[in-house]
Write an enzyme that holds these catalytic residues in place. Structure first.
Site, short mmCIF file in Angstrom:
data_model
loop_
_atom_site.label_atom_id
_atom_site.label_comp_id
_atom_site.label_asym_id
_atom_site.label_seq_id
_atom_site.Cartn_x
_atom_site.Cartn_y
_atom_site.Cartn_z
N CYS A 113 0.83 -1.20 0.00
CA CYS A 113 0.00 0.00 0.00
C CYS A 113 0.87 1.25 0.00
O CYS A 113 1.69 1.45 0.91
CB CYS A 113 -0.93 0.00 1.21
SG CYS A 113 -2.03 1.44 1.25
N ASP A 215 -2.27 -4.02 -14.27
CA ASP A 215 -2.63 -3.78 -15.67
C ASP A 215 -3.35 -4.93 -16.36
O ASP A 215 -3.41 -4.96 -17.58
CB ASP A 215 -1.39 -3.40 -16.50
CG ASP A 215 -0.70 -2.15 -16.00
OD1 ASP A 215 -1.36 -1.34 -15.33
OD2 ASP A 215 0.51 -2.00 -16.25
N GLY A 236 -7.47 -6.61 -9.58
CA GLY A 236 -8.28 -5.72 -8.76
C GLY A 236 -9.20 -4.86 -9.60
O GLY A 236 -10.39 -5.13 -9.74
#
Length: 359
Positions: A113, A215, A236
């Protein structure tokens, strides 16, 4: 070249004693990949593993209600990985024990993150700046639990500090069962492109499974990356745009032509999501959710079930879900203008389910 049907077996990934088949996983995205969304994705097939939204180790250990809710999951989602973040080895080990006590299949460490409010607490991607300490965190966790401990990391902190290959080896030596690598640095956040060559180098240097991320917004990209030497692919944003992406990628991997998803199916997905959110914690049978020891989810049901919360969840999802759909911008405006659940349903039904009149 696409996998033929006999090679589908090659997409089965082993993380410790956990079998992930096929080797496609739903990556965590804060505020988006909640248990309702994860269940709906699982129902469409092809998704071998789901990872929860990241959970604070501090919040888990202290028993903070809102933190505990992020870790909840249902049987339908298995195998499921609960992702935690933090920088203190002792607290991360204690949090891992809570995750194990919840019955989760895997506990995952967030070292990827890039958000400053996470990184400034020596958590998330900032752990990559201290490789020895990061390995200590994983080592403490693997000694504390019997379930597999995995790690999600990035390429590095910035372009001058690309250390994923070195850190990944340290993490493996510390006892991790698998590693996921997003091929961007923390400094890049989600700009630029994911470096899949780097991900492949990490995979080549380890004996444990390495999942790649970044991607993959088309099913063909997922299969292509899987064939490039990684053990699995995490998706995601691509799943927020297209929850059928795992089903379609699995078809491609098996040598089948992926089916086209109809507008009606896309509309039904949103309507089902609304229904599940409305029922969340209110009309669910006892024991439906796996919760942290001592937690009583029923107590907060009224606060979580209100219409405004549901509407806001749909608004957040549709910033992604409507991309690439003809008239998607108009749909986003209409959904953002909805002030009630009936209005929201009507907008979706009119856009996706209304019969087409031939001219």
């Amino acid at each position: 070249m696409i996998h033929n049907s006999s090679s589908v077996r090659d997409t089965i990934m082993k993380i410790g004693k956990v079998s992930v088949s096929p080797s496609f996983a739903l990556a965590p995205m804060a505020g988006m990949t909640d248990t309702a969304f994860r269940r709906l994705v699982k129902r469409r097939g092809g998704c071998g593993l789901v990872v929860t939204e990241m959970v604070s180790s501090e919040g888990l250990v202290r028993g903070i209600d809102r933190t505990l809710e992020y870790a909840e999951y249902t049987e339908e989602e298995r195998p499921v990985s609960i992702q935690i973040f933090g920088g203190d080895p002792e607290k991360m080990a204690a949090a891992a024990q809570i995750v194990e006590g919840m019955g989760a299949d895997i506990v995952d460490v967030n070292m990827g993150c890039p958000v400053p409010k996470i990184a400034k607490h020596n958590a998330g991607c900032s752990l990559m700046r201290e490789p020895e300490h990061a390995a200590d965190v994983v080592r403490a966790m693997t000694r504390a639990v019997k379930i597999p401990v995995t790690v999600k990391m990035r390429a590095g902190w910035n372009a001058d500090d690309i250390n994923a290959p070195d850190l990944a080896k340290r993490i493996e030596d510390a006892g991790a069962s698998a590693i996921a690598v997003h091929g961007r640095t923390a400094a890049q956040s989600y700009s630029g492109v994911s470096d899949w060559d780097l991900i492949a180098r990490v995979a080549a240097g380890l004996s444990i499974p390495v999942l790649g991320s970044g991607d993959c917004v088309e099913p063909s990209q997922m299969v292509e990356k899987l064939r490039a030497g990684v053990g699995g692919v995490l998706v995601g944003r691509g799943a927020l745009r297209n929850p059928w992406i795992f089903e379609q990628a699995s078809d491609l991997a098996a040598g089948r032509t992926p089916r086209e998803i109809t507008m009606e199916e896309r509309g039904r997905f949103l309507l089902d999501y609304i229904e599940m959110l409305q029922k969340e914690r209110v009309h669910e049978p006892e024991g439906f959710r796996h919760v942290a020891p001592g937690q009583m989810p029923e107590a907060s049901a009224p606060a979580r079930g209100h219409d405004r919360w549901v509407i806001n969840k749909l608004r957040a999802l549709n910033s992604w879900y409507t991309k690439g759909i003809e008239g998607g911008s108009h749909l986003r405006v209409a959904i953002n203008s909805a002030q009630s659940i009936p209005h929201l349903r009507a907008v979706i039904e009119d856009f996706f389910l209304a019969p087409v009149t031939l001219q």
